[in-house]
Motif scaffolding. Sequence first.
Motif, short mmCIF file in Angstrom:
data_model
loop_
_atom_site.label_atom_id
_atom_site.label_comp_id
_atom_site.label_asym_id
_atom_site.label_seq_id
_atom_site.Cartn_x
_atom_site.Cartn_y
_atom_site.Cartn_z
N PHE A 129 0.84 -1.21 0.00
CA PHE A 129 0.00 0.00 0.00
C PHE A 129 0.87 1.26 0.00
CE2 PHE A 129 -3.25 -2.66 2.59
CZ PHE A 129 -3.68 -3.27 1.42
N THR A 130 1.91 1.24 0.84
CA THR A 130 2.79 2.41 0.94
C THR A 130 3.53 2.64 -0.37
OG1 THR A 130 3.11 1.91 3.29
CG2 THR A 130 4.63 3.47 2.30
N HIS A 131 4.04 1.57 -0.95
CA HIS A 131 4.78 1.69 -2.22
C HIS A 131 3.89 2.30 -3.29
CE1 HIS A 131 5.46 0.06 -6.31
NE2 HIS A 131 6.67 0.52 -6.09
N TYR A 132 2.69 1.76 -3.45
CA TYR A 132 1.84 2.21 -4.55
C TYR A 132 1.47 3.69 -4.39
CZ TYR A 132 -1.78 2.19 -8.12
OH TYR A 132 -2.52 2.46 -9.24
N PHE A 133 1.07 4.07 -3.20
CA PHE A 133 0.66 5.46 -2.99
C PHE A 133 1.83 6.41 -3.16
CE2 PHE A 133 -0.61 9.18 -0.45
CZ PHE A 133 -1.87 9.41 -0.96
N SER A 134 3.00 6.05 -2.65
CA SER A 134 4.16 6.94 -2.73
C SER A 134 4.69 7.05 -4.15
CB SER A 134 5.27 6.45 -1.79
OG SER A 134 5.69 5.14 -2.13
N ILE A 135 4.71 5.93 -4.90
CA ILE A 135 5.25 6.00 -6.27
C ILE A 135 4.34 6.80 -7.18
CG2 ILE A 135 4.18 3.84 -7.08
CD1 ILE A 135 7.69 5.07 -8.02
N GLN A 136 3.03 6.64 -7.02
CA GLN A 136 2.10 7.41 -7.86
C GLN A 136 2.13 8.90 -7.51
OE1 GLN A 136 1.11 6.11 -10.37
NE2 GLN A 136 0.91 3.92 -9.99
N LEU A 137 2.20 9.20 -6.22
CA LEU A 137 2.28 10.60 -5.80
C LEU A 137 3.58 11.23 -6.30
CD1 LEU A 137 0.92 12.88 -4.27
CD2 LEU A 137 1.98 12.04 -2.16
N SER A 138 4.65 10.44 -6.28
CA SER A 138 5.95 10.92 -6.76
C SER A 138 5.88 11.25 -8.25
CB SER A 138 7.03 9.86 -6.52
OG SER A 138 8.24 10.22 -7.15
N PHE A 139 5.29 10.36 -9.04
CA PHE A 139 5.16 10.60 -10.48
C PHE A 139 4.33 11.85 -10.76
CE2 PHE A 139 5.97 5.92 -11.55
CZ PHE A 139 7.25 6.19 -12.03
N LEU A 140 3.24 12.00 -10.03
CA LEU A 140 2.36 13.15 -10.24
C LEU A 140 3.07 14.46 -9.90
CD1 LEU A 140 -0.97 11.68 -8.79
CD2 LEU A 140 -0.49 12.21 -11.19
N LEU A 141 3.79 14.46 -8.77
CA LEU A 141 4.51 15.68 -8.37
C LEU A 141 5.64 15.98 -9.35
CD1 LEU A 141 4.75 15.11 -4.49
CD2 LEU A 141 3.16 16.61 -5.73
N SER A 142 6.29 14.95 -9.86
CA SER A 142 7.36 15.15 -10.83
C SER A 142 6.83 15.74 -12.13
CB SER A 142 8.07 13.83 -11.14
OG SER A 142 8.67 13.31 -9.97
N GLY A 143 5.55 15.48 -12.42
CA GLY A 143 4.93 16.02 -13.63
C GLY A 143 4.44 17.44 -13.47
N GLY A 144 4.77 18.07 -12.34
CA GLY A 144 4.39 19.46 -12.12
C GLY A 144 3.01 19.64 -11.52
N ILE A 145 2.41 18.56 -11.05
CA ILE A 145 1.08 18.63 -10.45
C ILE A 145 1.23 18.84 -8.94
CG2 ILE A 145 -1.09 17.36 -10.09
CD1 ILE A 145 -0.46 15.80 -12.64
N SER A 146 0.43 19.71 -8.37
CA SER A 146 0.52 20.00 -6.93
C SER A 146 -0.03 18.84 -6.11
CB SER A 146 -0.27 21.27 -6.60
OG SER A 146 -1.66 21.04 -6.79
N VAL A 147 0.24 18.89 -4.81
CA VAL A 147 -0.26 17.84 -3.92
C VAL A 147 -1.78 17.80 -3.94
CG1 VAL A 147 -0.42 17.08 -1.51
CG2 VAL A 147 1.77 17.90 -2.41
N SER A 148 -2.39 18.98 -3.90
CA SER A 148 -3.85 19.05 -3.89
C SER A 148 -4.45 18.48 -5.17
CB SER A 148 -4.30 20.50 -3.71
OG SER A 148 -5.71 20.60 -3.74
N GLU A 149 -3.87 18.83 -6.32
CA GLU A 149 -4.35 18.31 -7.59
C GLU A 149 -4.11 16.81 -7.69
OE1 GLU A 149 -3.73 22.15 -10.54
OE2 GLU A 149 -2.02 20.86 -10.06
N SER A 150 -2.99 16.35 -7.15
CA SER A 150 -2.68 14.92 -7.16
C SER A 150 -3.71 14.14 -6.37
CB SER A 150 -1.29 14.68 -6.57
OG SER A 150 -0.28 15.33 -7.32
N LEU A 151 -4.07 14.66 -5.21
CA LEU A 151 -5.08 14.01 -4.38
C LEU A 151 -6.44 13.98 -5.10
CD1 LEU A 151 -4.17 15.50 -0.89
CD2 LEU A 151 -3.76 13.16 -1.68
N SER A 152 -6.72 15.03 -5.85
CA SER A 152 -7.98 15.06 -6.62
C SER A 152 -7.98 13.97 -7.68
CB SER A 152 -8.16 16.43 -7.28
OG SER A 152 -8.32 17.44 -6.30
N LEU A 153 -6.83 13.72 -8.31
CA LEU A 153 -6.74 12.67 -9.31
C LEU A 153 -6.91 11.29 -8.68
CD1 LEU A 153 -3.78 14.03 -11.47
CD2 LEU A 153 -6.18 13.89 -12.12
N PHE A 154 -6.31 11.13 -7.49
CA PHE A 154 -6.52 9.87 -6.75
C PHE A 154 -8.01 9.68 -6.46
CE2 PHE A 154 -1.97 9.78 -5.60
CZ PHE A 154 -1.73 8.42 -5.64
#
Length: 343
Positions: A209-234
């Motif tokens: 669970f930790t791996h999946y959430f962290s790797i996806q959040l990492s990819f989203l942030l690396s793509g220039g997406i904010s934490v708030s926008e990333s959470l919205s995509l989740f």
Amino acid sequence: MNRHKWSINEQASFLKRIGDLLLRGYPIAEAIESIALQLPTRRKEELYGCLVELKQGSPFHDVLNNLGFHKELIGYVYFAEQHGSFAEALLEGSELALLKDKDMQKLLKLLQYPMLLMFITGFLFIFIENTLLPRFTTLFASLGLKENFFTKVLYAFDFYFPAVISALLIILFLSAAYYLFAFRKLSVLKQREFLVRIPIAGRILKLMFTHYFSIQLSFLLSGGISVSESLSLFEKNQSQLFYSRIAAVIKNKLVTGEKLETIIGSFSFFEKEFAMIIKHGQENGKLEQELLFFSKHCVTCMEERIEKSLKTIQPILYIFIGGLVVSMYLAILLPMFHLLDGI
């Protein structure tokens, strides 16, 4: 079009090859066409159908969903479509899926030989316990020889084994009843909190669970997406309800002023270090890199734990089978040696 179920290995290999071709500059349609040429006829037909869906404007993750791909792999594709690191995400997801499939195959191979031995030993035990041992026991008793330790072991095994099987069946029945009437009614977050408390398996699930959430959040942030926008995509990804609910809870708590690391630390289904990693990443301004590094650390720990568990299972089975076989032979042979000494 008739759908033929893709195995996890097929799914992961397909996405891995897609990722490799994308890195070489292939458009996704050409990559699929190239891979289809190397696959059996039924797979070609399915992939040509996928091309039609893509040309009609369907997103790739919907196409994979129609093919019956695993939800976690579809999740990698869904998030990759958002952050742009498409090839890298496909390779990451496929490698993890192949790793899981490899561990499952390894477990099955590891258990095949011991299970065959247990099957043969079971027949041998039934034959000796019901046919030979009673006759020898009667003979030895008439000659004044007492039961030896190994004879007692066999009789104890015969007495307790049915009780153990009955207990396991009762536990299995109660577990099934709990799942049907209670577990399924719990929220998806409560379900995961329960699962991570299971010995051994729970620890591995927590790392997953930790791996999946962290790797996806990492990819989203690396793509220039904010934490708030990333959470919205989740949250919008309803195909993975667990992560969607997590994102919704985090967003609601962030609005109230709680810190991200505090919220993450309150979830029992994530690793304890996850909150500290997030805090450290926010402080040094490299959160996406910290998350990527930590996700790989989770995979390494998961693999080590699985390897350790697999290496523990086989010796235990061999010791059990070996002890039973030795007891069967010595229960008969030792009294015979005593008789030979008296001649």
